[in-house]
Design an enzyme around this catalytic site. Sequence first.
Site, PDB file in Angstrom:
ATOM      1  N   CYS A 116       0.841  -1.204   0.000  1.00 18.69           N
ATOM      2  CA  CYS A 116       0.000   0.000   0.000  1.00 18.69           C
ATOM      3  C   CYS A 116       0.877   1.254   0.000  1.00 18.69           C
ATOM      4  O   CYS A 116       1.528   1.550  -0.991  1.00 18.69           O
ATOM      5  CB  CYS A 116      -0.982  -0.052   1.166  1.00 18.69           C
ATOM      6  N   HIS A 219      -3.763  -4.917   0.553  1.00 15.99           N
ATOM      7  CA  HIS A 219      -3.192  -5.364   1.827  1.00 15.99           C
ATOM      8  C   HIS A 219      -3.257  -6.891   1.939  1.00 15.99           C
ATOM      9  O   HIS A 219      -4.164  -7.423   2.576  1.00 15.99           O
ATOM     10  CB  HIS A 219      -3.951  -4.725   3.005  1.00 15.99           C
ATOM     11  N   GLU A 221      -1.660  -8.911   3.755  1.00 14.33           N
ATOM     12  CA  GLU A 221      -1.588  -9.388   5.138  1.00 14.33           C
ATOM     13  C   GLU A 221      -2.957  -9.372   5.810  1.00 14.33           C
ATOM     14  O   GLU A 221      -3.178 -10.099   6.772  1.00 14.33           O
ATOM     15  CB  GLU A 221      -0.574  -8.556   5.948  1.00 14.33           C
TER      16      GLU A 221
END
Length: 248
Positions: A116, A219, A221
């Site tokens: 990001c 994102h 994660e």
Amino acid sequence: MKNKVIIGISSNIEIISDTHNLGKERSILNQDYVKAVIHSGGVPLILPIIEHQELIEAQVSSIDALVISGGYDVHPFLYNEEPHILLENVYPERDHYEKSLIETAYRLKKPILGICRGMQLLNVVFGGSLYQDVSLIDGDLIQHRQKSRSHSLSHCVYIVPDTRLFSIFKQEKIQTNSYHHQAVKRLAPEFKISAKAKDGVIEGIEKEGDHFILGVQWHPEGFCLQNTYMLQLFRELVHAAHAAKGTG
Ligand code: MN
């Protein structure tokens, strides 16, 4: 721990507003990053924001790969622009720290994954620029700042064949989350676009050549544990860390 690689993850600073700790600065990182690295076989190490180059060198020397995490907007001074009225929070100390971190990791040939803001900063540090808000892009835009939790999928991303990103996912179209209001404008020299959204917004970039330097605008994660195919991105980083360290 001979066969483990250490994955450094950059962190943020939060200024505390509760009475007992009013005004204190606290280093913070969403635990999702830590879990994603652990589930990919790496050892996570959170890197606090520091100032001195000598200490940054020591930080980078102690890791095998680097993750530049998400956060505030990159200050437009870094790409020679004035702040647009739609620019949001900036934290220049973090910009300067991470710029040094990226340059040092590049020189020491450590693999780098930008997430990001991390992807946007990679583009800026290597000579590119940003749209300070996606509304400044011409055309019919899709929603890039989803209004749901990070493990729910928001928009599709189209991956360019013959890129490192494609070799990781082996699919031309994946679904991702999306939490950004800025985007890559002028691509950094020696980089290529590895993914775009349907509206043309750049969603993935990577440096040409053998050095693993790759950024994604979403994102991964945030939904690694719900969608294990997304873990593949972190596994590739761990793999590249082993290769760079000579234990692959
Ligand atoms: Mn997006």
